[in-house]
Design a protein around this motif. Structure first.
Motif, PDB file in Angstrom:
ATOM      1  N   MET A   1      -7.996   9.022   8.359  1.00  0.00           N
ATOM      2  CA  MET A   1      -8.944   8.946   7.236  1.00  0.00           C
ATOM      3  C   MET A   1      -8.403   8.003   6.165  1.00  0.00           C
ATOM      4  O   MET A   1      -7.294   8.217   5.645  1.00  0.00           O
ATOM      5  CB  MET A   1      -9.156  10.353   6.645  1.00  0.00           C
TER       6      MET A   1
ATOM      7  N   HIS B   1     -11.677  13.715   0.255  1.00  0.00           N
ATOM      8  CA  HIS B   1     -11.895  13.328   1.652  1.00  0.00           C
ATOM      9  C   HIS B   1     -12.238  14.505   2.556  1.00  0.00           C
ATOM     10  O   HIS B   1     -12.583  14.304   3.722  1.00  0.00           O
ATOM     11  CB  HIS B   1     -10.631  12.647   2.216  1.00  0.00           C
TER      12      HIS B   1
ATOM     13  N   ALA C   1       7.077   6.206   9.048  1.00  0.00           N
ATOM     14  CA  ALA C   1       7.121   4.931   9.774  1.00  0.00           C
ATOM     15  C   ALA C   1       6.040   4.002   9.249  1.00  0.00           C
ATOM     16  O   ALA C   1       4.949   4.437   8.879  1.00  0.00           O
ATOM     17  CB  ALA C   1       6.919   5.159  11.263  1.00  0.00           C
TER      18      ALA C   1
ATOM     19  N   MET D   1      -7.007  13.175  -3.247  1.00  0.00           N
ATOM     20  CA  MET D   1      -7.569  12.595  -2.009  1.00  0.00           C
ATOM     21  C   MET D   1      -7.976  13.707  -1.052  1.00  0.00           C
ATOM     22  O   MET D   1      -9.000  13.613  -0.367  1.00  0.00           O
ATOM     23  CB  MET D   1      -6.552  11.665  -1.342  1.00  0.00           C
TER      24      MET D   1
ATOM     25  N   ALA E   1       0.841  -1.205   0.000  1.00  0.00           N
ATOM     26  CA  ALA E   1       0.000   0.000   0.000  1.00  0.00           C
ATOM     27  C   ALA E   1       0.877   1.257   0.000  1.00  0.00           C
ATOM     28  O   ALA E   1       0.582   2.230  -0.712  1.00  0.00           O
ATOM     29  CB  ALA E   1      -0.914  -0.011   1.218  1.00  0.00           C
TER      30      ALA E   1
ATOM     31  N   ASP F   1       3.177   8.443   8.269  1.00  0.00           N
ATOM     32  CA  ASP F   1       2.829   7.706   7.054  1.00  0.00           C
ATOM     33  C   ASP F   1       4.011   6.811   6.672  1.00  0.00           C
ATOM     34  O   ASP F   1       5.169   7.180   6.885  1.00  0.00           O
ATOM     35  CB  ASP F   1       2.501   8.672   5.899  1.00  0.00           C
TER      36      ASP F   1
ATOM     37  N   LEU G   1      -3.971  -2.161   6.902  1.00  0.00           N
ATOM     38  CA  LEU G   1      -3.169  -2.985   7.814  1.00  0.00           C
ATOM     39  C   LEU G   1      -3.634  -4.435   7.745  1.00  0.00           C
ATOM     40  O   LEU G   1      -4.810  -4.712   7.497  1.00  0.00           O
ATOM     41  CB  LEU G   1      -3.317  -2.485   9.252  1.00  0.00           C
TER      42      LEU G   1
ATOM     43  N   CYS H   1      -1.148   9.766   7.139  1.00  0.00           N
ATOM     44  CA  CYS H   1      -1.456  11.196   6.908  1.00  0.00           C
ATOM     45  C   CYS H   1      -1.269  11.628   5.459  1.00  0.00           C
ATOM     46  O   CYS H   1      -1.624  12.757   5.111  1.00  0.00           O
ATOM     47  CB  CYS H   1      -0.603  12.067   7.821  1.00  0.00           C
TER      48      CYS H   1
HETATM   49  C1  SAM Z   1      -5.817   6.319   0.973  1.00  0.00           C
HETATM   50  S1  SAM Z   1      -4.351   7.122   1.518  1.00  0.00           S
HETATM   51  C2  SAM Z   1      -5.060   8.352   2.614  1.00  0.00           C
HETATM   52  C3  SAM Z   1      -4.150   9.491   2.896  1.00  0.00           C
HETATM   53  C4  SAM Z   1      -4.742  10.616   3.747  1.00  0.00           C
HETATM   54  N1  SAM Z   1      -5.238  10.130   5.010  1.00  0.00           N
HETATM   55  C5  SAM Z   1      -5.821  11.342   2.980  1.00  0.00           C
HETATM   56  O1  SAM Z   1      -7.003  11.268   3.368  1.00  0.00           O
HETATM   57  O2  SAM Z   1      -5.496  11.988   1.986  1.00  0.00           O
HETATM   58  C6  SAM Z   1      -3.674   5.932   2.640  1.00  0.00           C
HETATM   59  C7  SAM Z   1      -2.332   6.335   3.254  1.00  0.00           C
HETATM   60  O3  SAM Z   1      -1.951   5.323   4.199  1.00  0.00           O
HETATM   61  C8  SAM Z   1      -0.560   5.063   4.064  1.00  0.00           C
HETATM   62  N2  SAM Z   1      -0.284   3.699   4.541  1.00  0.00           N
HETATM   63  C9  SAM Z   1      -0.775   2.539   4.044  1.00  0.00           C
HETATM   64  N3  SAM Z   1      -0.302   1.493   4.746  1.00  0.00           N
HETATM   65  C10 SAM Z   1       0.510   1.998   5.713  1.00  0.00           C
HETATM   66  C11 SAM Z   1       1.261   1.435   6.771  1.00  0.00           C
HETATM   67  N4  SAM Z   1       1.325   0.119   6.978  1.00  0.00           N
HETATM   68  N5  SAM Z   1       1.940   2.257   7.607  1.00  0.00           N
HETATM   69  C12 SAM Z   1       1.885   3.605   7.429  1.00  0.00           C
HETATM   70  N6  SAM Z   1       1.199   4.209   6.440  1.00  0.00           N
HETATM   71  C13 SAM Z   1       0.509   3.420   5.592  1.00  0.00           C
HETATM   72  C14 SAM Z   1      -0.279   5.260   2.590  1.00  0.00           C
HETATM   73  O4  SAM Z   1       1.090   5.530   2.331  1.00  0.00           O
HETATM   74  C15 SAM Z   1      -1.204   6.425   2.230  1.00  0.00           C
HETATM   75  O5  SAM Z   1      -0.549   7.671   2.341  1.00  0.00           O
END
Ligand code: SAM
Length: 205
Positions: free
Chosen positions: A112, A26, A95, A22, A6, A74, A118, A52
């Motif tokens: 969000m 969002h 992270a 996004m 992801a 993120d 996960l 984030c």
């Molecule tokens: C759909 S995007 C949403 C971003 C933001 N919250 C927004 O609304 O614009 C999902 C975010 O989760 C992060 N992400 C996904 N899996 C992750 C993980 N295991 N640890 C940290 N970040 C993660 C991705 O890199 C991405 O930036």
């Protein structure tokens, strides 16, 4: 099996400008989430935004008069680099969750469209409750991918990712089992073919 993670996928989205897409898509759900969280917080509060992205929500929350500290985490290096480029003084952590905890517990965890990426998000809720939040603190989550939102059920295939696909009841039970009280849910922005963002909230008592 997915051949991309992801965080790799969303890192690629930065180059395509889809992180800004996004933000637009969002924003109304996030405004609702912030208003619901503020109803449960009193006085100054600290906040962290999980997943984030480019940090737009971190900066939005930082502008609230009661916010004393707003940070974000993120797993995508490109998202965090963009966040730091847009806001060099902001607090953005690169992270991979769930293998990280913030330096200090916070009063508000906001997230969000992140948690279902996960592998075991329900278990992570316990970690958030026990190790990330202060007593009286609040967790608020927004999800567009959940069982009742039928048009989101094709996303694992279209994104090429394994997603945690649960019903709103499973999510609410997960929050309660993790120790949260006053658990509530809302569906925001419903239309004919869209069940809306599922917003989940709980308090650590
Ligand atoms: C759909 S995007 C949403 C971003 C933001 N919250 C927004 O609304 O614009 C999902 C975010 O989760 C992060 N992400 C996904 N899996 C992750 C993980 N295991 N640890 C940290 N970040 C993660 C991705 O890199 C991405 O930036």
């Amino acid at each position: 099996m997915p051949n991309i993670t992801a965080t790799e996928l969303f890192g690629n989205w930065v180059d395509l400008g889809k992180d800004e897409g996004m933000e637009k898509g969002h924003n109304s759900s996030v405004e609702f989430m912030i208003s619901k969280a503020l109803e449960r917080l009193s006085g100054k509060f600290t906040c962290i935004d999980l997943g984030c992205g480019n940090g737009w929500t971190v900066r939005k929350i930082a502008k609230l008069s009661n916010c004393s500290e707003s940070s974000g985490v993120d797993g995508s290096n490109r998202m965090i680099s963009k966040a730091k480029q847009l806001d060099p003084d902001g607090e953005y952590y690169h992270a991979k969750l769930p293998n990280w905890t913030p330096p200090n517990p916070v009063n508000l965890i906001h997230s969000m469209e992140f948690i279902y990426y996960l592998e075991d998000p329900i278990n992570f809720l316990k970690d958030l409750h026990n190790n990330w939040l202060t007593k009286g603190g609040c967790l608020i989550l927004g999800l567009d991918h959940y069982i009742e939102n039928e048009s989101s059920l094709s996303w694992p295939e279209s994104l090429g990712l394994k997603l945690a696909t649960f019903s709103s009841e499973v999510w609410k039970d997960g929050l309660r089992d993790a120790g949260f009280s006053d658990v509530a849910s809302y569906q925001v922005g419903e239309t004919e073919n869209w069940a809306g963002t599922l917003v989940l909230i709980g308090t650590k008592t």
